[in-house]
Design an enzyme around this catalytic site. Structure first.
Site, PDB file in Angstrom:
ATOM      1  CD  GLN A   1       8.087   0.628  -1.924  1.00  0.00           C
ATOM      2  OE1 GLN A   1       6.886   0.846  -1.934  1.00  0.00           O
ATOM      3  NE2 GLN A   1       8.696  -0.009  -2.920  1.00  0.00           N
TER       4      GLN A   1
ATOM      5  CB  ALA B   1      -0.917  -0.012   1.218  1.00  0.00           C
TER       6      ALA B   1
ATOM      7  NE  ARG C   1      -1.898   3.948 -13.191  1.00  0.00           N
ATOM      8  CZ  ARG C   1      -1.633   2.642 -13.286  1.00  0.00           C
ATOM      9  NH1 ARG C   1      -2.009   1.973 -14.346  1.00  0.00           N
ATOM     10  NH2 ARG C   1      -0.994   2.012 -12.309  1.00  0.00           N
TER      11      ARG C   1
HETATM   12  C1  UD1 Z   1       0.492  -4.868 -10.659  1.00  0.00           C
HETATM   13  C2  UD1 Z   1       1.251  -6.077 -11.201  1.00  0.00           C
HETATM   14  C3  UD1 Z   1       0.539  -6.613 -12.441  1.00  0.00           C
HETATM   15  C4  UD1 Z   1      -0.901  -6.947 -12.103  1.00  0.00           C
HETATM   16  C5  UD1 Z   1      -1.618  -5.743 -11.471  1.00  0.00           C
HETATM   17  C6  UD1 Z   1      -2.963  -6.170 -10.934  1.00  0.00           C
HETATM   18  C7  UD1 Z   1       3.656  -5.781 -10.752  1.00  0.00           C
HETATM   19  C8  UD1 Z   1       4.952  -5.381 -11.303  1.00  0.00           C
HETATM   20  N1  UD1 Z   1       2.605  -5.693 -11.558  1.00  0.00           N
HETATM   21  O1  UD1 Z   1       0.548  -3.846 -11.637  1.00  0.00           O
HETATM   22  O2  UD1 Z   1       1.186  -7.771 -12.916  1.00  0.00           O
HETATM   23  O3  UD1 Z   1      -1.593  -7.376 -13.247  1.00  0.00           O
HETATM   24  O4  UD1 Z   1      -0.863  -5.232 -10.349  1.00  0.00           O
HETATM   25  O5  UD1 Z   1      -3.698  -5.087 -10.425  1.00  0.00           O
HETATM   26  O6  UD1 Z   1       3.593  -6.193  -9.607  1.00  0.00           O
HETATM   27  N2  UD1 Z   1       3.081  -0.608  -4.587  1.00  0.00           N
HETATM   28  C9  UD1 Z   1       3.942  -0.376  -3.541  1.00  0.00           C
HETATM   29  N3  UD1 Z   1       5.196   0.071  -3.815  1.00  0.00           N
HETATM   30  C10 UD1 Z   1       5.643   0.288  -5.079  1.00  0.00           C
HETATM   31  C11 UD1 Z   1       4.745   0.046  -6.149  1.00  0.00           C
HETATM   32  C12 UD1 Z   1       3.477  -0.405  -5.864  1.00  0.00           C
HETATM   33  O7  UD1 Z   1       3.601  -0.553  -2.387  1.00  0.00           O
HETATM   34  O8  UD1 Z   1       6.810   0.681  -5.230  1.00  0.00           O
HETATM   35  C13 UD1 Z   1       1.719  -1.072  -4.269  1.00  0.00           C
HETATM   36  C14 UD1 Z   1       0.673  -0.053  -4.676  1.00  0.00           C
HETATM   37  O9  UD1 Z   1       0.333   0.763  -3.580  1.00  0.00           O
HETATM   38  C15 UD1 Z   1      -0.490  -0.924  -5.105  1.00  0.00           C
HETATM   39  C16 UD1 Z   1       0.162  -2.226  -5.535  1.00  0.00           C
HETATM   40  O10 UD1 Z   1       1.470  -2.231  -5.022  1.00  0.00           O
HETATM   41  O11 UD1 Z   1      -1.360  -1.166  -4.023  1.00  0.00           O
HETATM   42  C17 UD1 Z   1       0.178  -2.422  -7.046  1.00  0.00           C
HETATM   43  O12 UD1 Z   1       0.924  -1.369  -7.638  1.00  0.00           O
HETATM   44  P1  UD1 Z   1       0.530  -0.739  -9.039  1.00  0.00           P
HETATM   45  O13 UD1 Z   1       1.524   0.283  -9.384  1.00  0.00           O
HETATM   46  O14 UD1 Z   1      -0.895  -0.355  -9.038  1.00  0.00           O
HETATM   47  O15 UD1 Z   1       0.759  -2.014  -9.986  1.00  0.00           O
HETATM   48  P2  UD1 Z   1       0.090  -2.310 -11.378  1.00  0.00           P
HETATM   49  O16 UD1 Z   1       0.736  -1.484 -12.425  1.00  0.00           O
HETATM   50  O17 UD1 Z   1      -1.370  -2.224 -11.269  1.00  0.00           O
HETATM   51 CA    CA Z   2      -2.773  -1.642  -9.572  1.00  0.00          CA
END
Ligand code: UD1
Ligand code: CA
Length: 456
Positions: free
Chosen positions: A73, A9, A15
């Site tokens: 993080q 999270a 977006r």
């Molecule tokens: C991610 C998945 C993708 C999947 C999709 C489903 C990866 C690389 N990709 O993509 O395969 O189909 O979810 O919804 O995992 N987050 C962190 N720290 C970060 C980045 C993200 O905590 O550095 C958390 C975000 O808060 C979020 C979640 O991880 O709750 C997913 O991150 P997001 O950037 O939305 O990933 P997607 O591009 O949707």
């Molecule tokens: Ca996502």
């Protein structure tokens, strides 16, 4: 087998174009991250670690009652990096860790239980929850070998032409054997289209080291991830449908479930009938046999059985049994209204108690007052509770008849069994059993119109 969970999270949620961290946006009245935590707990996983980063203080505050642990993080370098930040939480643990994201609130507790069982009984190193979708745009794709086994996950932006055609997507929810996950996290890198450390790369690493990988397809309506306001509305639509279905199964009539907006924690008794365009929020409890005619907003309130509400706003208040409210009443916080009371049109009640069988039928303001039972308020009564500096209290006994257009200048007391003449401005205590008249006597000047020459 020991099970724990990590919920990601920390992401920014670019977006969403919002000053609020993405995971704190609400679906049916509850922050997405709290919905996910609640569902994980319902699936009997109690050891939960939340990875926070963007809006850290806000996210911690919103989840402070959840009894969970946090990992921080600092820079959002990707989902793999986020899990690396939770390494301390995993340190020395043996068993299974389930991973979820704070932006996918539609997962069900039964599905989580199924995932854990499938993983633990099948001897997998990792199991991915997947969905088959018509439009996989934006999601990571599940790449399978010819024999059907999962070989890797490829992010949309890194897909080849062929891979883009795959319509099985990664939900971003998984189970891992803790030790296998920790070992493979050391091996992920960030040379990909987004320059991020992807958690999804762990799958290929495990596969290449000969580990067993599973995929469990589930309906897309459980895996939908919220990245935009449009998806937030879509997630809310799905959740609302579930909430409303649940109430109908419990014996509540919803005339039109598509236009009835009930938050996740609301309780409603059976045989209550709810017309369209009602918004019932927060921790509201509605008793049985109530009727909510169209057009009310009720928030954090308790409404007892048999009460009828129409086109009104009720906030942080209690309403008794067999009472009617509205149309167009405004019940403001900390009001307590009794049984068989009538609160009619254009009546505002603020921080007041109104005892049983009292009628306040129209065009009246009651603020900071204690009103007894069996009273009758004439049209246009005003409790003058504010002297320009502070709020004062008005006390009205039982069985008082307050004539139309009365002002009750607070602090003032009206005792039991009293009458107040219409148009009075009451500034002094009215003794028990008396009639109070507080207005100038009428004077008739006969012939005045003719003397002035005003006759037409
Ligand atoms: C991610 C998945 C993708 C999947 C999709 C489903 C990866 C690389 N990709 O993509 O395969 O189909 O979810 O919804 O995992 N987050 C962190 N720290 C970060 C980045 C993200 O905590 O550095 C958390 C975000 O808060 C979020 C979640 O991880 O709750 C997913 O991150 P997001 O950037 O939305 O990933 P997607 O591009 O949707
Ligand atoms: Ca996502």
């Amino acid at each position: 087998m020991y099970n724990c969970a990590i919920i990601l999270a920390a992401g920014e949620g670019k977006r969403m174009k919002s000053a609020t961290p993405k995971v704190l946006h609400k679906v049916c009245g509850k922050e997405m991250v709290n919905i996910v935590i609640d569902v994980v707990k319902k699936a009997q996983i109690d050891d939960i670690n939340l990875v926070v980063g963007t809006g850290l203080e806000k996210v911690k505050k919103a989840t402070e009652l959840q009894n969970i642990q946090y990992s921080i993080q600092e820079k959002q370098l990707g989902t793999g990096h986020a899990v690396i930040c939770a390494k301390n939480f995993l340190k020395g643990k043996k068993g299974t860790v389930a991973i979820f994201t704070g932006d996918a609130p539609l997962i069900k507790d039964d599905t989580i239980k199924k995932l854990i069982n499938f993983h633990n009984e099948g001897g997998y190193s990792a199991v991915i929850l997947t969905s088959l979708v018509d439009n996989p745009y934006g999601y990571g794709r599940i790449i399978r070998e010819e024999n059907g086994n999962v070989s890797k996950i490829v992010e949309h932006k890194d897909c080849t032409e062929e891979e883009l055609k795959v319509n099985e997507i990664n939900s971003s929810m998984y189970c891992f054997d803790i030790e296998s996950l920790v070992d493979s996290l050391d091996k992920i890198h960030n040379n990909n289209a987004q320059g991020e450390y992807y958690l999804t790369d762990v799958i290929e690493i495990l596969k290449k080291s000969g580990k067993k990988i599973g995929a469990l397809p589930i309906p897309f309506e459980e895996t939908l991830g919220v990245n935009s306001r449009e998806q937030l509305a879509e997630a809310a639509r799905i959740m609302r449908k579930r909430v409303n279905k649940n109430h109908m199964e419990n014996g509540v009539t919803l005339i039109d479930p598509c236009t009835t907006y009930i938050d996740l924690n609301v309780k409603i008794g059976n045989d209550t009938i709810i017309y369209p365009q009602n918004v019932i929020q927060g921790s509201t409890e509605i008793g049985k046999n109530c009727i909510l005619y169209p057009g009310s907003r009720i928030e954090d309130s308790i409404i007892k059985e048999g009460t009828i509400v129409q086109s009104s706003v009720i906030l942080e208040s209690k309403i008794g049994e067999n009472t009617t409210v509205g149309p167009f009443a405004y019940i403001r916080p900390e009001s307590v209204i009794g049984n068989s009371v009538r609160i009619g049109d254009f009546v505002e009640v603020k921080k007041s108690t109104i005892a049983d069988k009292t009628k306040v039928s129209h065009l009246t303001y009651i603020g900071d007052a204690e009103v007894g039972s069996g009273c009758n308020f004439g049209c246009g009564t005003v409790v003058v509770n504010y002297d320009g500096k502070k709020k004062n209290k008005t006390i009205i006994g039982d069985n008082s008849f307050i004539g139309c257009n009365t002002n009750l200048v607070s602090p003032v007391k009206v005792n039991d069994n009293t009458y107040i003449a219409a148009g009075s401005t009451i500034t002094d205590e009215v003794p028990e059993g008396s009639l109070a008249i507080a207005r100038a006597r009428q004077v008739n000047k006969e012939g005045w119109i003719y003397k002035k020459g005003l006759n037409k």
